[in-house]
Design a protein around this motif. Structure first.
Motif, PDB file in Angstrom:
ATOM      1  N   ALA A 142       0.826  -1.239   0.087  1.00 47.25           N
ATOM      2  CA  ALA A 142      -0.093   0.030  -0.070  1.00 47.25           C
ATOM      3  C   ALA A 142       0.875   1.143  -0.143  1.00 47.25           C
ATOM      4  CB  ALA A 142      -0.811  -0.068   1.144  1.00 47.25           C
ATOM      5  N   ASP A 143       2.032   1.282   0.836  1.00 44.37           N
ATOM      6  CA  ASP A 143       2.847   2.194   0.743  1.00 44.37           C
ATOM      7  C   ASP A 143       3.672   2.822  -0.875  1.00 44.37           C
ATOM      8  OD1 ASP A 143       2.622   2.484   3.330  1.00 44.37           O
ATOM      9  OD2 ASP A 143       4.179   0.977   3.831  1.00 44.37           O
ATOM     10  N   LEU A 144       3.227   1.897  -1.813  1.00 39.76           N
ATOM     11  CA  LEU A 144       4.067   2.019  -3.021  1.00 39.76           C
ATOM     12  C   LEU A 144       2.724   2.658  -4.048  1.00 39.76           C
ATOM     13  CD1 LEU A 144       5.949  -0.979  -3.516  1.00 39.76           C
ATOM     14  CD2 LEU A 144       6.867   1.233  -3.296  1.00 39.76           C
ATOM     15  N   LYS A 145       1.730   2.889  -3.225  1.00 42.92           N
ATOM     16  CA  LYS A 145       0.558   3.574  -4.092  1.00 42.92           C
ATOM     17  C   LYS A 145       0.946   4.860  -4.924  1.00 42.92           C
ATOM     18  CE  LYS A 145      -4.419   4.717  -3.404  1.00 42.92           C
ATOM     19  NZ  LYS A 145      -4.850   4.275  -4.889  1.00 42.92           N
ATOM     20  N   GLY A 146       0.750   4.887  -6.179  1.00 45.77           N
ATOM     21  CA  GLY A 146       1.030   5.999  -6.804  1.00 45.77           C
ATOM     22  C   GLY A 146       2.470   6.218  -7.312  1.00 45.77           C
ATOM     23  N   VAL A 147       3.235   5.305  -6.761  1.00 43.74           N
ATOM     24  CA  VAL A 147       4.925   5.261  -7.117  1.00 43.74           C
ATOM     25  C   VAL A 147       5.023   4.741  -8.612  1.00 43.74           C
ATOM     26  CG1 VAL A 147       7.094   4.333  -6.859  1.00 43.74           C
ATOM     27  CG2 VAL A 147       5.698   5.099  -4.978  1.00 43.74           C
ATOM     28  N   LYS A 148       5.477   5.608  -9.638  1.00 43.49           N
ATOM     29  CA  LYS A 148       5.533   5.107 -11.029  1.00 43.49           C
ATOM     30  C   LYS A 148       6.950   4.235 -11.188  1.00 43.49           C
ATOM     31  CE  LYS A 148       4.635   8.357 -14.662  1.00 43.49           C
ATOM     32  NZ  LYS A 148       5.103   9.371 -15.571  1.00 43.49           N
ATOM     33  N   LEU A 149       6.707   3.085 -11.072  1.00 37.71           N
ATOM     34  CA  LEU A 149       7.617   2.073 -11.129  1.00 37.71           C
ATOM     35  C   LEU A 149       7.768   1.636 -12.607  1.00 37.71           C
ATOM     36  CD1 LEU A 149       9.644   0.264  -9.355  1.00 37.71           C
ATOM     37  CD2 LEU A 149       7.675  -1.356  -9.232  1.00 37.71           C
ATOM     38  N   ARG A 150       9.078   1.903 -13.094  1.00 43.44           N
ATOM     39  CA  ARG A 150       9.585   1.572 -14.424  1.00 43.44           C
ATOM     40  C   ARG A 150       9.774  -0.237 -14.282  1.00 43.44           C
ATOM     41  NH1 ARG A 150      13.687  -2.110 -16.086  1.00 43.44           N
ATOM     42  NH2 ARG A 150      13.579  -2.275 -18.164  1.00 43.44           N
ATOM     43  N   MET A 151       9.116  -0.786 -15.338  1.00 45.16           N
ATOM     44  CA  MET A 151       9.258  -2.318 -15.461  1.00 45.16           C
ATOM     45  C   MET A 151       9.563  -2.457 -16.876  1.00 45.16           C
ATOM     46  SD  MET A 151       8.385  -3.496 -12.603  1.00 45.16           S
ATOM     47  CE  MET A 151       8.430  -5.232 -12.773  1.00 45.16           C
ATOM     48  N   PRO A 152      10.274  -3.546 -17.196  1.00 46.80           N
ATOM     49  CA  PRO A 152      10.579  -3.852 -18.850  1.00 46.80           C
ATOM     50  C   PRO A 152       9.124  -3.743 -19.538  1.00 46.80           C
ATOM     51  CG  PRO A 152      11.700  -5.260 -17.257  1.00 46.80           C
ATOM     52  CD  PRO A 152      11.033  -4.705 -16.439  1.00 46.80           C
ATOM     53  N   GLY A 153       9.361  -3.846 -20.767  1.00 45.36           N
ATOM     54  CA  GLY A 153       7.807  -3.534 -21.533  1.00 45.36           C
ATOM     55  C   GLY A 153       7.293  -4.633 -22.045  1.00 45.36           C
ATOM     56  N   SER A 154       6.486  -5.412 -21.137  1.00 43.82           N
ATOM     57  CA  SER A 154       5.516  -6.451 -21.472  1.00 43.82           C
ATOM     58  C   SER A 154       4.571  -6.471 -20.437  1.00 43.82           C
ATOM     59  CB  SER A 154       6.255  -7.654 -21.547  1.00 43.82           C
ATOM     60  OG  SER A 154       6.439  -8.571 -20.512  1.00 43.82           O
TER      61      SER A 154
ATOM     62  N   GLU B 251       3.593  -8.740 -18.797  1.00 43.05           N
ATOM     63  CA  GLU B 251       3.784  -9.875 -17.831  1.00 43.05           C
ATOM     64  C   GLU B 251       4.571  -8.933 -16.584  1.00 43.05           C
ATOM     65  OE1 GLU B 251       3.977 -10.553 -20.757  1.00 43.05           O
ATOM     66  OE2 GLU B 251       2.825 -12.398 -21.117  1.00 43.05           O
ATOM     67  N   TRP B 252       5.571  -8.332 -17.145  1.00 42.75           N
ATOM     68  CA  TRP B 252       6.296  -7.442 -16.029  1.00 42.75           C
ATOM     69  C   TRP B 252       5.404  -6.526 -15.553  1.00 42.75           C
ATOM     70  CZ3 TRP B 252      11.098  -8.394 -14.447  1.00 42.75           C
ATOM     71  CH2 TRP B 252      11.848  -8.925 -15.312  1.00 42.75           C
ATOM     72  N   LEU B 253       4.587  -5.783 -16.286  1.00 39.66           N
ATOM     73  CA  LEU B 253       3.790  -4.768 -15.720  1.00 39.66           C
ATOM     74  C   LEU B 253       2.819  -5.569 -14.738  1.00 39.66           C
ATOM     75  CD1 LEU B 253       2.900  -2.974 -19.062  1.00 39.66           C
ATOM     76  CD2 LEU B 253       4.530  -2.029 -17.189  1.00 39.66           C
ATOM     77  N   PHE B 254       2.375  -6.284 -14.890  1.00 41.24           N
ATOM     78  CA  PHE B 254       1.491  -7.309 -13.742  1.00 41.24           C
ATOM     79  C   PHE B 254       2.510  -7.400 -12.591  1.00 41.24           C
ATOM     80  CE2 PHE B 254      -0.592 -10.507 -11.402  1.00 41.24           C
ATOM     81  CZ  PHE B 254      -1.824 -10.134 -11.500  1.00 41.24           C
ATOM     82  N   LEU B 255       3.929  -7.667 -12.821  1.00 43.46           N
ATOM     83  CA  LEU B 255       4.455  -7.516 -11.432  1.00 43.46           C
ATOM     84  C   LEU B 255       4.635  -6.472 -10.576  1.00 43.46           C
ATOM     85  CD1 LEU B 255       6.391  -9.397  -9.546  1.00 43.46           C
ATOM     86  CD2 LEU B 255       8.223  -8.966 -11.176  1.00 43.46           C
ATOM     87  N   GLY B 256       5.025  -5.440 -11.622  1.00 42.68           N
ATOM     88  CA  GLY B 256       4.987  -3.978 -10.948  1.00 42.68           C
ATOM     89  C   GLY B 256       3.545  -3.729 -10.221  1.00 42.68           C
ATOM     90  N   GLU B 257       2.556  -4.118 -10.641  1.00 42.70           N
ATOM     91  CA  GLU B 257       1.410  -3.555 -10.344  1.00 42.70           C
ATOM     92  C   GLU B 257       1.024  -4.511  -8.882  1.00 42.70           C
ATOM     93  OE1 GLU B 257      -1.040  -1.287 -11.258  1.00 42.70           O
ATOM     94  OE2 GLU B 257       0.057  -0.566 -12.914  1.00 42.70           O
ATOM     95  N   ALA B 258       1.441  -5.761  -9.056  1.00 44.83           N
ATOM     96  CA  ALA B 258       1.212  -6.677  -8.030  1.00 44.83           C
ATOM     97  C   ALA B 258       1.895  -6.108  -6.697  1.00 44.83           C
ATOM     98  CB  ALA B 258       1.660  -7.973  -8.329  1.00 44.83           C
ATOM     99  N   LEU B 259       3.042  -5.637  -6.949  1.00 40.66           N
ATOM    100  CA  LEU B 259       4.176  -4.868  -5.901  1.00 40.66           C
ATOM    101  C   LEU B 259       3.067  -3.603  -5.185  1.00 40.66           C
ATOM    102  CD1 LEU B 259       7.407  -5.075  -7.504  1.00 40.66           C
ATOM    103  CD2 LEU B 259       6.960  -6.524  -5.346  1.00 40.66           C
ATOM    104  N   GLY B 260       1.917  -3.160  -5.721  1.00 41.59           N
ATOM    105  CA  GLY B 260       1.195  -2.274  -5.130  1.00 41.59           C
ATOM    106  C   GLY B 260       1.676  -0.595  -6.051  1.00 41.59           C
ATOM    107  N   ALA B 261       2.611  -0.771  -6.937  1.00 36.61           N
ATOM    108  CA  ALA B 261       3.075   0.452  -7.685  1.00 36.61           C
ATOM    109  C   ALA B 261       2.072   0.763  -8.976  1.00 36.61           C
ATOM    110  CB  ALA B 261       4.650   0.376  -7.946  1.00 36.61           C
ATOM    111  N   THR B 262       2.533   1.859  -9.510  1.00 33.33           N
ATOM    112  CA  THR B 262       1.961   2.040 -10.817  1.00 33.33           C
ATOM    113  C   THR B 262       2.801   1.736 -11.923  1.00 33.33           C
ATOM    114  OG1 THR B 262       0.445   3.972  -9.780  1.00 33.33           O
ATOM    115  CG2 THR B 262       0.793   3.829 -12.511  1.00 33.33           C
ATOM    116  N   ALA B 263       2.840   0.796 -12.477  1.00 35.27           N
ATOM    117  CA  ALA B 263       3.914   0.239 -13.361  1.00 35.27           C
ATOM    118  C   ALA B 263       3.940   0.885 -14.571  1.00 35.27           C
ATOM    119  CB  ALA B 263       3.743  -1.497 -13.633  1.00 35.27           C
ATOM    120  N   THR B 264       5.030   1.294 -15.279  1.00 36.56           N
ATOM    121  CA  THR B 264       5.254   1.951 -16.530  1.00 36.56           C
ATOM    122  C   THR B 264       6.395   1.348 -17.177  1.00 36.56           C
ATOM    123  OG1 THR B 264       5.783   4.069 -17.367  1.00 36.56           O
ATOM    124  CG2 THR B 264       6.449   3.781 -15.199  1.00 36.56           C
TER     125      THR B 264
END
Ligand code: KDO
Length: 336
Positions: free
Chosen positions: A171-183, A185-198
């Motif tokens: 929950a503490d990662l809410k709104g954090v623009k977290l870079r993930m590699p571009g697919s 499957e990667w974006l899902f991991l970033g979102e699962a961590l609570g961040a906004t995956a980009t």
């Protein structure tokens, strides 16, 4: 009578032709070597870049003059994520593919893209050297026309933030623009961590962090050091969310064109390269935190139970989990 010292026109022509042939014989010889083009987005200082030199040296020693190994780093030949298609088309012979690359074609492989699925590098090696690995690699070969030769440990992925933040739970990662590699499957991991995956390619991450177009990125710590991300970030959050792997893979077209002895030596060279990477990366990970502390970064440990629970739940409830054959997670857990 013809003076033998004075070549006739036809002899002169013949000599010229022979000379020309002599000159062109060199490239012809070089061409007759089996060309192995390698493409990787890795920076030269990282272990999975250096391992390619181990591969090349090993292969040149075991098969003198048979192969022409060409190493292309920094995504200079193919952009990150484009390697598997290039190999299937026959435009590239070798690369490192991630579980995320495999999952696009072999949905069951997405089990290895799930956070907190694999426990540590030792378990990772046992999984991929055992029956689960054999089943997965067979599917990869059938669906992707590439063959994994060895499993390299990329490291355990951690969060790396531009500004210091109190991160205890996802929950503490809410709104954090977290870079993930571009697919996805990667974006899902970033979102699962609570961040906004980009999505962003690895080569653009340093600038993204520097200019603030992203708030953070995730990578194993040896890569954070090798790519110098620590220069443009202030915190490492030890989430240890993915024990990541990279598979040294070769195009099936290239394998098919080799003799059985060459195939065996290429495989042995790939395994030596992975072993070199694994040994050095594990050693580096064991003492690297101190390096970042000295560089002035804050190193924090979140509530790992909270991250485990939340990330595992995201995957269990996802479409990815629907593609995991019954019993696969239990079989993975049973590997010790
Ligand atoms: C990354 O882009 O974050 C990543 O770590 C993903 C890996 O699958 C792999 O492509 C790696 O980058 C590159 O080899 C660069 O280290």
């Amino acid at each position: 009578m013809q003076n033998p010292a004075t070549p006739t026109l036809s002899r002169r022509r013949m000599l010229a032709a022979t000379a020309a042939l002599g000159a062109s014989a060199l490239p012809v010889l070089a061409q007759s070597k089996v060309v192995l083009r390698i493409s990787s987005p890795a920076v030269p200082e990282d272990w999975h870049a250096k391992m390619w030199t181990v591969f090349k040296d090993n292969l040149e020693k075991s098969t003198p003059g048979e192969f022409d190994v060409q190493i292309n780093l920094n995504a200079s030949l193919f952009k990150q994520g484009a390697e598997s298609a290039a190999m299937a088309r026959g435009n590239l012979e070798l690369s490192t593919l991630s579980s995320f690359d495999m999952a696009k074609f072999v949905p069951a492989f997405s089990v290895f893209t799930a956070g907190y699925m694999v426990r540590d590098p030792a378990q990772q090696q046992k999984i991929f050297q055992g029956p689960i690995g054999a089943e997965m690699f067979k599917l990869v070969s059938e669906k992707m026309d590439v063959t994994p030769l060895a499993t390299a440990y990329l490291g355990t992925r951690q969060l790396n933030l531009r500004e210091v933040r109190n991160v205890k739970t996802p929950a503490d990662l809410k709104g954090v623009k977290l870079r993930m590699p571009g697919s996805k499957e990667w974006l899902f991991l970033g979102e699962a961590l609570g961040a906004t995956a980009t999505p962003l390619a690895f080569g653009e991450v340093y600038l993204g962090l520097k200019t603030g177009t992203i708030d953070g990125q995730d990578n194993p710590l040896p890569s954070v050091r090798a790519a110098k991300f620590y220069e443009v970030t202030k915190q490492i959050v030890l989430t240890s969310h993915l024990v990541d792997s990279l598979f040294i893979a070769i195009s099936n077209k290239s394998l098919a064109a080799m003799t059985p002895a060459q195939r065996q030596k290429v495989t042995a060279a790939a395994q030596a390269a992975a072993a070199y990477n694994n040994e050095n990366r594990i050693k580096e990970e064991a003492q690297i935190v101190e390096f970042f502390r000295k560089e002035g970064l804050q190193i924090t440990t979140p509530d790992l139970d909270a991250f485990h629970k939340s990330v595992q739940q995201s995957y269990q409830n996802s479409d990815y989990a629907k593609a995991w054959p019954a019993g696969l997670v239990e079989r993975i857990n049973a590997v010790r």
